[in-house]
Design a protein around this motif. Structure first.
Motif, PDB file in Angstrom:
ATOM      1  N   ALA A   2       1.559   2.330  -6.223  1.00 61.47           N
ATOM      2  CA  ALA A   2       0.768   1.128  -5.559  1.00 61.47           C
ATOM      3  C   ALA A   2       1.180  -0.199  -6.605  1.00 61.47           C
ATOM      4  N   ASN A   3       0.767  -0.623  -7.181  1.00 57.36           N
ATOM      5  CA  ASN A   3       0.879  -1.679  -8.219  1.00 57.36           C
ATOM      6  C   ASN A   3       2.813  -2.823  -7.675  1.00 57.36           C
ATOM      7  N   VAL A   4       1.849  -3.704  -6.545  1.00 56.36           N
ATOM      8  CA  VAL A   4       3.896  -3.719  -6.188  1.00 56.36           C
ATOM      9  C   VAL A   4       4.525  -4.579  -7.145  1.00 56.36           C
ATOM     10  N   ALA A   5       4.021  -5.479  -7.435  1.00 56.15           N
ATOM     11  CA  ALA A   5       4.844  -6.314  -8.632  1.00 56.15           C
ATOM     12  C   ALA A   5       5.151  -5.236  -9.938  1.00 56.15           C
ATOM     13  N   TYR A   6       4.717  -4.517  -9.575  1.00 62.15           N
ATOM     14  CA  TYR A   6       5.116  -3.247 -11.243  1.00 62.15           C
ATOM     15  C   TYR A   6       6.568  -2.605 -10.437  1.00 62.15           C
TER      16      TYR A   6
END
Ligand code: BDP
Length: 683
Positions: A14-18
């Motif tokens: 869910a964490n786009v940057a990751y």
């Protein structure tokens, strides 16, 4: 299904940057050699990566130039300068390295195992990093499992029932055959392998009629098919056998281990089994215990009994795992000279040095039987010339049966950290069973499984944490119980700090809560005979099983000291012996295991024993209500299915805890005639 997937959820990150950063590593993958286990590693990696990121990891024949993943065994790895020759040389059999090389231009990940199994473990480790959203830029991990044998014991019967099973029926057997549902077995292999398990025995240690036939032509082809599934995940298959097999399956009138016909029979049997399963692990044996046949019938001892099997398996590299859960289950309860706690040590210690090198003795963690609290078995470390494996029970037979919540990792850690003083200070149980203290040729840890065919595998979804935790802990006993809990929660429920904090707190408190409302101060038992759920103070008190509390109107507890008692304490090394012998120095949570005291005996807290009983029982039941409140706060924060599963179990736990509280408090109030200082309701 979320509950079915357990900790292998592999949800879309869910964490786009990751996700963006991670994707830079995910272009191609190369496997430096091919083998079944390597194929598995590749498949697991590709499937999980695609679920988590949508990227299809292309398999390439060449090492990636700039972006990608390399899977290799140390022998095939040609870029030693990247990892270092000495690091590779330091890898043990199942060890691995994960190293990232990240520059502006390059994003490379190397997963190098000593063997292909190491590579598979490395893949699962990498996937764990992804599920818990750890950065990949500077990964530099070297892992070697502490224990060589990391085993699961199924107690599954051929008719599909499970002895002490609390999560449905067997995933292995039905109608006296091996199941056709291979997918479920494969999914189990995945779960086990992902936490480093490398061996499994698939049938109950009590080998009844139908299961005796597992080692015959009739069933061996199907057993071999199951072995194939596990092999692909680096897991070796074992079978529990019936000691009387030569009589029951053969035409022999005896199973006497010193009879040449019997020896020959086992040799032929072993050779037959290995024709079907070339890497068969060996036999797990419960002999001369709880009505199982064994060498005693013929006046032979356990070493003679085990060695005949060991001889037969030796040419193929197989081992005999011989259980030490041996005691007289038909004793006269009036005979105070016997003490069941002493039995394992008394039976086995004199035989040190008599067992062949491919025999391993499997010792339960405590001298009795998987109670919520027991001292560590004095047999651990006492046999310097005999291979040992420690046995835990993940199935919650005496700890709430997967209705009540009881995260067992903290209990297991106490056992592993216990200093036996067998070879001076620092001879911990973990160092003994890892094989390092006495240089055992075989050693490690085994545990009774807690799974069945319920959708969520373990009945109570939170009991999945025990299966996960068992694998992780025996891989590395230095991991903290909280750390393991947290990993499990994040992999299972997603990376949501609030959810993690709540469930972690519930898990970490659960063992002590369970202990609070059940049998007090290490005395154990007080359960309903037979099924072992719920309170029954005198259930076993006047029975033949050797499990007593000796409560009367004056006091309670078993005197196991040397002078007035059973002398059990003398099975320990000094200074443990003296510690348990002394009423002052005996750890209080084990007080009634070692001493018979009056109800008015004062504990270090200042409470009397009777007041302690009242206090802990009121507290324990109240704590279960607190668990329910906590859990309710998670409604809407996790999926409804798992939310309701656990809520339902907690509500049943509350009923159980209230029943325990009332029965224990009432019983001891009536026995002692001493009122509760706080005047709470006791009947
Ligand atoms: C006890 C169980 C019994 C097992 C026995 C064993 O109650 O069902 O057969 O242990 O370990 O805990 O052999």
């Amino acid at each position: 299904n979320n509950s079915y997937a357990c900790w292998l959820q592999y949800k879309k990150i869910a964490n786009v940057a990751y996700e963006k950063k991670v994707k830079l590593f995910l272009e191609t993958v190369v496997a430096a050699e091919s083998s079944t286990v390597m194929e598995t590693a590749l498949e697991e990696l590709q499937a999980a990566v695609s679920k988590m990121t949508g990227v299809h990891l292309e398999k390439s024949a060449e090492p990636p130039a700039n972006h990608g993943i390399v899977l290799s065994t140390a022998a095939h790895f040609h870029q030693e300068e990247i990892i270092g020759r000495h690091v590779l040389a330091g890898l043990g059999a199942d060890g691995y390295v994960i190293r990232s090389l990240a520059t502006d231009r390059k994003k490379l990940l190397y997963l190098v195992g000593k063997t292909d199994k190491g590579v598979l473990y490395a893949v699962f480790h990498l996937l764990r990093l992804l599920q818990t959203e750890q950065p990949l830029e500077q990964v530099n991990i070297v892992e070697n499992p502490r224990n060589p044998l990391r085993m699961i014991n199924q107690w599954d019967n051929l008719d599909g029932t499970i002895e002490r099973g609390y999560a449905g029926k067997s995933i292995f057997f039905e109608n006296n055959k091996i199941t056709a549902n291979i997918t479920r077995i494969k999914d189990y292999a995945r779960l086990l392998s992902s936490v480093g398990i490398n061996a499994i025995s698939i049938n109950n240690v009590n080998v009844f009629e139908a299961a005796t036939k597992l080692i015959t032509k009739q069933l061996l082809p199907d057993v071999a098919a199951v072995a194939d599934i596990f092999r692909a995940y680096g897991i070796t298959l074992f079978l529990s056998i019936n000691y009387a097999s030569p009589i029951q399956l053969g035409t022999l009138p005896t199973a006497d281990p010193l009879d040449e016909r019997v020896q020959q029979w086992w040799k032929e049997k072993a050779s037959e089994i290995y024709r079907y399963i070339p890497d068969f692990g060996g036999f797990l044996v419960k002999a001369d215990s709880e009505h199982r046949p064994g060498p005693f019938t013929y006046g032979r001892d356990h070493a003679e009994g085990a060695n005949v099997l060991a001889e037969a398996l030796k040419p193929y590299g197989g081992v005999v795992i011989w259980r030490c859960f041996v005691y007289n289950c038909l004793q006269d309860w009036r005979d105070r000279s016997t003490d069941r706690a002493k039995a394992a040590y008394d039976n086995f210690k004199p035989l040190d040095g008599e067992f062949l090198d491919n025999v391993i003795l499997q010792v339960k963690n405590g001298p009795m039987d998987f109670q919520v609290r027991e001292p560590v078995s004095p047999l651990l470390g006492a046999m310097k010339q005999t291979n040992q494996v420690l046995e835990f029970q993940i199935a919650q037979e005496y700890t709430g049966q997967q209705i009540d919540l009881c995260y067992l990792v903290p209990q297991w850690k106490e056992v592993l950290d216990f200093d036996t003083y067998a070879k001076g200070e620092g001879t911990t149980v973990k160092s003994i069973v890892s094989g390092s203290v006495y240089g055992f040729s075989h050693s490690g840890i085994a545990a009774v499984s807690n799974i069945g065919n319920d959708v969520n595998w373990t009945g109570n979804t939170l009991a999945q944490a025990n299966l996960y935790g068992y694998g992780r802990l025996i891989w590395n006993p230095e991991l903290a119980a909280e750390e393991i809990a947290e990993e499990w929660i994040v992999s299972t429920f997603g990376n949501e700090p609030l959810v993690t904090a709540m469930i972690r707190e519930m898990l970490m408190e659960s063992w002590s809560i369970y202990e609070n409302y059940t049998a007090p101060l290490g005395i154990g038992w007080m359960v309903n005979p037979g099924h072992h759920y719920g309170p029954n103070v005198d259930g076993y008190e006047y029975a033949v099983w050797g499990t007593y509390h000796f409560a009367d109107c004056h006091g309670i507890g078993v005197d196991r000291t040397t002078g007035s008692g059973t002398g059990y304490v003398s099975q320990y090394f000094s200074p443990n012996k003296e510690m348990y012998e002394s009423l002052e120095n005996c750890p209080e949570e084990l007080l009634l295991f070692f001493h018979h005291v009056p109800y008015t005996h004062t504990l270090k807290s200042g409470e009397t024993v009777i007041q302690h009983i009242y206090n802990t029982h009121f507290k324990g039941a109240a704590q279960v209500a607190w668990l329910i409140d906590k859990w309710r706060e998670l409604e809407g924060k996790i999926d409804q299915e798992r939310y309701e599963n656990v809520l339902d179990r907690l509500q049943r736990q509350l009923k159980n805890a209230v029943e325990w509280r009332d029965i224990i408090n009432t019983y001891f109030y009536r026995k002692s005639g001493i009122a509760d200082e706080q005047n709470r309701t006791i009947y």
